[in-house]
Scaffold this motif. Sequence first.
Motif, PDB file in Angstrom:
ATOM      1  N   GLY A 258     -50.523 -58.810   1.989  1.00  0.00           N
ATOM      2  CA  GLY A 258     -51.017 -59.888   3.156  1.00  0.00           C
ATOM      3  C   GLY A 258     -51.457 -59.486   4.671  1.00  0.00           C
ATOM      4  N   PRO A 259     -51.225 -60.140   5.463  1.00  0.00           N
ATOM      5  CA  PRO A 259     -51.572 -59.675   6.632  1.00  0.00           C
ATOM      6  C   PRO A 259     -50.805 -58.246   7.458  1.00  0.00           C
ATOM      7  N   LEU A 260     -50.072 -57.913   6.762  1.00  0.00           N
ATOM      8  CA  LEU A 260     -49.223 -56.572   7.051  1.00  0.00           C
ATOM      9  C   LEU A 260     -49.974 -55.386   7.145  1.00  0.00           C
ATOM     10  N   ASN A 261     -51.250 -55.419   6.521  1.00  0.00           N
ATOM     11  CA  ASN A 261     -52.285 -54.473   6.480  1.00  0.00           C
ATOM     12  C   ASN A 261     -53.552 -55.347   6.470  1.00  0.00           C
ATOM     13  N   SER A 262     -54.858 -54.688   6.618  1.00  0.00           N
ATOM     14  CA  SER A 262     -56.054 -55.283   6.497  1.00  0.00           C
ATOM     15  C   SER A 262     -56.254 -55.388   4.886  1.00  0.00           C
TER      16      SER A 262
ATOM     17  N   ALA B  79     -40.232 -61.514   0.047  1.00  0.00           N
ATOM     18  CA  ALA B  79     -41.896 -61.317   0.397  1.00  0.00           C
ATOM     19  C   ALA B  79     -42.061 -60.083   1.088  1.00  0.00           C
ATOM     20  N   TRP B  80     -41.070 -59.916   2.383  1.00  0.00           N
ATOM     21  CA  TRP B  80     -41.084 -58.764   2.973  1.00  0.00           C
ATOM     22  C   TRP B  80     -41.058 -57.225   2.461  1.00  0.00           C
ATOM     23  N   ASP B  81     -39.951 -57.494   1.285  1.00  0.00           N
ATOM     24  CA  ASP B  81     -40.041 -56.250   0.633  1.00  0.00           C
ATOM     25  C   ASP B  81     -41.238 -55.812  -0.270  1.00  0.00           C
ATOM     26  N   LEU B  82     -41.732 -56.984  -0.714  1.00  0.00           N
ATOM     27  CA  LEU B  82     -43.073 -56.626  -1.578  1.00  0.00           C
ATOM     28  C   LEU B  82     -44.127 -56.075  -0.932  1.00  0.00           C
ATOM     29  N   ALA B  83     -44.639 -57.029   0.420  1.00  0.00           N
ATOM     30  CA  ALA B  83     -45.718 -56.556   1.132  1.00  0.00           C
ATOM     31  C   ALA B  83     -45.370 -55.028   1.524  1.00  0.00           C
TER      32      ALA B  83
ATOM     33  N   GLU C 201     -48.042 -70.332   0.008  1.00  0.00           N
ATOM     34  CA  GLU C 201     -47.492 -70.872   1.137  1.00  0.00           C
ATOM     35  C   GLU C 201     -45.759 -70.410   1.104  1.00  0.00           C
ATOM     36  N   ALA C 202     -45.359 -70.503   0.168  1.00  0.00           N
ATOM     37  CA  ALA C 202     -44.016 -70.125   0.086  1.00  0.00           C
ATOM     38  C   ALA C 202     -43.857 -68.640   0.175  1.00  0.00           C
ATOM     39  N   TYR C 203     -44.626 -67.808  -0.237  1.00  0.00           N
ATOM     40  CA  TYR C 203     -44.605 -66.347  -0.224  1.00  0.00           C
ATOM     41  C   TYR C 203     -44.809 -66.007   1.293  1.00  0.00           C
ATOM     42  N   ALA C 204     -45.916 -66.683   1.813  1.00  0.00           N
ATOM     43  CA  ALA C 204     -46.096 -66.490   3.493  1.00  0.00           C
ATOM     44  C   ALA C 204     -44.817 -66.897   4.246  1.00  0.00           C
ATOM     45  N   ARG C 205     -44.125 -67.917   3.791  1.00  0.00           N
ATOM     46  CA  ARG C 205     -43.031 -68.199   4.643  1.00  0.00           C
ATOM     47  C   ARG C 205     -41.831 -67.016   4.496  1.00  0.00           C
ATOM     48  N   GLY C 206     -41.640 -66.677   3.191  1.00  0.00           N
ATOM     49  CA  GLY C 206     -40.877 -65.486   3.221  1.00  0.00           C
ATOM     50  C   GLY C 206     -41.203 -64.318   3.829  1.00  0.00           C
ATOM     51  N   LEU C 207     -42.511 -63.799   3.700  1.00  0.00           N
ATOM     52  CA  LEU C 207     -43.061 -62.623   4.415  1.00  0.00           C
ATOM     53  C   LEU C 207     -42.981 -62.743   6.128  1.00  0.00           C
ATOM     54  N   TYR C 208     -43.213 -64.215   6.635  1.00  0.00           N
ATOM     55  CA  TYR C 208     -42.919 -64.327   8.025  1.00  0.00           C
ATOM     56  C   TYR C 208     -41.506 -64.345   8.388  1.00  0.00           C
ATOM     57  N   ALA C 209     -40.661 -64.786   7.677  1.00  0.00           N
ATOM     58  CA  ALA C 209     -39.279 -64.698   8.157  1.00  0.00           C
ATOM     59  C   ALA C 209     -38.815 -63.290   7.929  1.00  0.00           C
TER      60      ALA C 209
ATOM     61  N   ALA D 296     -58.360 -69.327   4.109  1.00  0.00           N
ATOM     62  CA  ALA D 296     -59.666 -68.767   4.097  1.00  0.00           C
ATOM     63  C   ALA D 296     -60.411 -69.222   5.449  1.00  0.00           C
ATOM     64  N   ALA D 297     -59.945 -69.490   6.509  1.00  0.00           N
ATOM     65  CA  ALA D 297     -60.801 -69.422   7.647  1.00  0.00           C
ATOM     66  C   ALA D 297     -60.375 -68.672   9.014  1.00  0.00           C
ATOM     67  N   PRO D 298     -61.442 -67.567   8.937  1.00  0.00           N
ATOM     68  CA  PRO D 298     -62.639 -67.349   8.268  1.00  0.00           C
ATOM     69  C   PRO D 298     -62.558 -66.831   7.092  1.00  0.00           C
ATOM     70  N   PRO D 299     -63.678 -67.096   6.417  1.00  0.00           N
ATOM     71  CA  PRO D 299     -63.684 -66.808   4.790  1.00  0.00           C
ATOM     72  C   PRO D 299     -63.141 -65.193   4.347  1.00  0.00           C
ATOM     73  N   LEU D 300     -63.628 -64.256   5.271  1.00  0.00           N
ATOM     74  CA  LEU D 300     -63.029 -62.791   4.850  1.00  0.00           C
ATOM     75  C   LEU D 300     -61.577 -62.403   5.427  1.00  0.00           C
ATOM     76  N   ALA D 301     -60.874 -63.327   6.292  1.00  0.00           N
ATOM     77  CA  ALA D 301     -59.681 -63.006   6.509  1.00  0.00           C
ATOM     78  C   ALA D 301     -58.711 -62.279   5.377  1.00  0.00           C
ATOM     79  N   GLY D 302     -58.670 -62.845   4.377  1.00  0.00           N
ATOM     80  CA  GLY D 302     -57.762 -62.391   3.274  1.00  0.00           C
ATOM     81  C   GLY D 302     -58.028 -63.103   1.945  1.00  0.00           C
ATOM     82  N   PRO D 303     -57.643 -62.632   0.699  1.00  0.00           N
ATOM     83  CA  PRO D 303     -58.150 -63.533  -0.299  1.00  0.00           C
ATOM     84  C   PRO D 303     -57.023 -64.296  -0.840  1.00  0.00           C
ATOM     85  N   TRP D 304     -55.975 -64.704  -0.053  1.00  0.00           N
ATOM     86  CA  TRP D 304     -54.993 -65.679  -0.922  1.00  0.00           C
ATOM     87  C   TRP D 304     -55.549 -66.814  -1.293  1.00  0.00           C
TER      88      TRP D 304
END
Length: 821
Positions: free
Chosen positions: A597-601, A704-708, A747-755, A784-792
Motif C-alpha cells: 500500500g502507501p507505506l511505499n511507492s 494489515a500493518w504487519d503485512l504491509a 477497504e477493510a484492509y486499508a482501515r486495518g493498515l491505517y489503524a 485509482a484517482a489519479p490512476p497511477l497512485a496504486g493498483p488496489w
Amino acid sequence: MIDPLNAWWAQQLVLCDWAFDPDPLSVEPQAALERLQGLGVADRGELGWLLVESFGAGGSMADPARLLAALELVALAGAAGWLDEATSRAWAHHLAAEISAHHRDLDAWLAALRRARSAEGWVRGDDGFAEACEALAALEHEGDGITWEHLGEWLAIHDALPPLWPAEAAAQVWRLRAGFAPVMRVPAGEEDWSGLAEWLVDAWQIQGRDDLVRALLWLGAQGDRQGWDLDATRLLESDPASRYAWLYKLEEDEQRYGRVLLEFVEHGEPLEWAAWDWLRLVDLAWAGACLGWLSGREATDFALHGADLVLHRYSDWSALARAYQRGRSLFEGRNLLPALEADWRLLRQSPVSPWRPALQGLVGQDLLERSQRAVRAWRSDPRHWVLALAAVREPELAARQGPAGPVSEARRDDARQYLAETLDLHPDEGVEALTRYWLPAQAHHLNQLAADAAHGALPPMETSFGHADPEGLVQRDALRRGSRHAATIHMAEKYAFYLQMAMDSERFDAEGLASLADALRASLCRFYPDARRLMEAWANWEGLLPEEDQPSLALEIRWHQEDPGSLLHWLDWRAGEWQEPGPRPSLSVFTSMALVGPLNSAAWSLPHPESERECGSIREWVDGHYGLQGAEELGEFLEFLLESGDRQEYLINYAPYTLNAARLGSEIATLESGECSDEERTHLLRLQRVRDNEDGCNETDMAAWDLAQVVDLAIAARQLGWLEEGAFVSVLERAHGLAATHYSGWEAYARGLYAGFSFFMGETPERESFLAGFRQALVAWLTAAPPLAGPWASLEFPGARLRHWAPMHVDTLPGDSRSLH
C-alpha cells in the motif's frame, strides 16, 4: 547504303565548324571530352538539362540555335562515351523531327538560325558562318547530302520516335530526379556529377557510405518536413498575436523561415512540402550510385522508396513540383511560389521532358514492394525500435538510422548526466538495472481500469477516509476510452527512451543493451499487430495520461501516424518468440506486492538484486528503521511479523485495557504524573490512543500493518540479495493467505493498515500531517484517482469474489483466468 539520319546530322554539324563526316560520332573520345568542357558541359547531368532546354516548352517553336547546339552536344557526348550510340541517335532523331516540323525549307532554316545566333550574341563570325551556310547548301544542292524532303520522308517512315531516357522498368524511377538534373543513362558513373564528393561534404556533411545511408533514411522518415509540419499545425491553432509572438521568439537566422511559413498560413496555401525531402532522397540515392558508395540495386531501391512515398501523397507532377517549391521556400527563407512557373515550365511542358509519362503508374508495384523489403532490411536491427520510439520525444535521434555511428562527446555527457540525475541509474549497476523500468504490472493495472471504466465498474468515489480528488476522478473515468488499446506503449516508450540514453552513454554492455532492444521489439510485436495499432494506442494513452511538467506528445504522435515515411511505419514488424526486457510477475505475486500500500511507492515490477550502490542505501534504511543487520536477522523478523507482529503486541499489552476503563485511567494517570523514559512515553501514548479509540484501534484488525511491513521488507531483502526468488515468492504467498484470512476487501484492509500506522507511530510533531498524507494516499489507492497512485482498484483482493471485467487484449498478467489469452 547511306544512313539518312547520319548524313543529315553531319550536314548540320558543318554549321558548327565541323568538317563534313558521314559519321557524326567519329571524334576522338579525349577530344570530345575537351570540347564538352570547353562548352561548359562539366557532366552528364548538365548535358541532360541543355538537351531538354534545346526543345523549349511545349506550344512554342524551339530556338534554332539551341537545336543546332544540341546536335553538336549529342555528337560530342556520343563520341566521349557519355551516351551509347543508340541514345545518341535517339536524341538526333528527336532533334531532326523538331527541326523538320518547323523548318522544311533550307533557306528559311539558315535564315532563322542566323537570326537566332545573332540575337544570342554567340556567332562564331559572320564570314565563317556564311561560308558554312554556303557549304551546307552546296552539299544539299549537289545531291551529296539529304534534302529536307528526304529527311521528312524518312522521319515519316520512322514516326515512332525512339526513347530518350533509360527504358528499363527500374530506371523509370530516376525521372523523379529531373528537377535536379535529368538522368541520361544507367548505370551511374563519375561523369554524371562533377564535383560531387566536395558538394556532399559542403552541403550535407556526408563523407562516406554510412553517412549517406543515414541521410537517405532520415530524409525518408523525417527530413525537414516534420519540424515545419508541427510548427504549421501549432500556428493554425493560434490567434494572430500568438503567431507573431512565435515568430519573434525564433533565432535571427530562422526568422526568414518563420515569415515564409506565416505567409503560407495566412494566405491559405496548402501546408504540405514533403516533396522537398523525398525528391532530395532520390537525388542523394543517385549521388551514392555515381560515387560507387551504393550498388546500382541499392541506389535504385532507395530511389524507389522515395517514389513510393511520393505516390502516397501526390496525384501528378504539378502537385509534386508545387510541394517541392514550398519546401524549398521554407528552407531558403524566401517565397519562391511566384517563380514556380518559370522554374518548372520546362519539366512540365517540354516535349522531351522526363516527366512526360504520368506520375501515377511511373513504377510498378513489384518494384515498390522490392524497395519496401530493402528499406525494412536497413532498419531490421532492433536498435531501430528504440530509435523509433525515443525519436518521438527527441526528433534528432531519427538522423541515426542505418549503420550505427559514433556518439558525440557532448551527447555522451548529456546521456550520462540524464541517467545519473534523473533516473539515478549508474553504469556500475549493469544492464540488469534497466529491468526496474520495465513495468508490465502497470500496463495490466491500466488495462484493467480501462475495462472497468468502460463497463461502469470502477470503485466509488467515497471512502471511509474521504472523497477522491475531483481531477483524479476525471482522469480515471476517462480511461474508458482506452479499453480497446493495450497500455503497454505508455510505459514502453519511456523505457525505450531510457534504453537509448543508456546506449548513448557508452557505459553499459553493448550486447546486453542489444538484447533488451530485441526484447522490446518482441514485446511490442506481441501486443500490437502493426504500426497503425501501436500508434493509435500511443496517441490514446498519451491523451489519457499526459506526463506532468512535460509538453504533450500528441502532435508528434499524430504526425507519425499520418506521415507515410515515419520510421514507425517501416520497422521490421515480425512476431517471434515472446520475450520482454524484464520479468512479468504473476497476478497473485503482483497482488501480494500491492499489500504494501502507501507505506511505499507502488511496485509495478518484480524486485531483483540491486547494485552495491543501491544496496548501501537500502541497508541503511533497514538498519535505521528496524535495526536489522543481515539476511538471518531479517528472515527472523519477517517470520515474527507473519506469525505475530505488532498486532500481537496490541492484543497482549493493550486490548485488555478495553475491558477495564478504571485500570486504564489509573495507568495513564500514573505515567502522566511522573517523569517518563522514552519507552514509558511510547507506552503512555498508546494507552491514550486505546482510551480514545483513536482511528478505531480498539475495533479494527491491525494485521494489515504487519503485512504491509512484511512485503516492504521482503522487497528490500530481495533487492539486497538476502532472499532468493523462491523464498521471496514464498513470503508473498504467506502474506497473501493472511490477508485473505483477516479481511474481506481492500477497504477493510486499508482501515486495518491505517489503524496500525496510527497506533504504532512514534511521538513526532508531524503526526497530524503524516496521518493526513496517509489518508489521502489511501483514498487514491482505493479509488485509482489519479490512476497511477496504486493498483488496489484494479486488483481482486486475496480470496475475494471476482468483480472486474476482462480486458479486451492480451496485455494482462499471467494467472488472470478472465483474460483473453
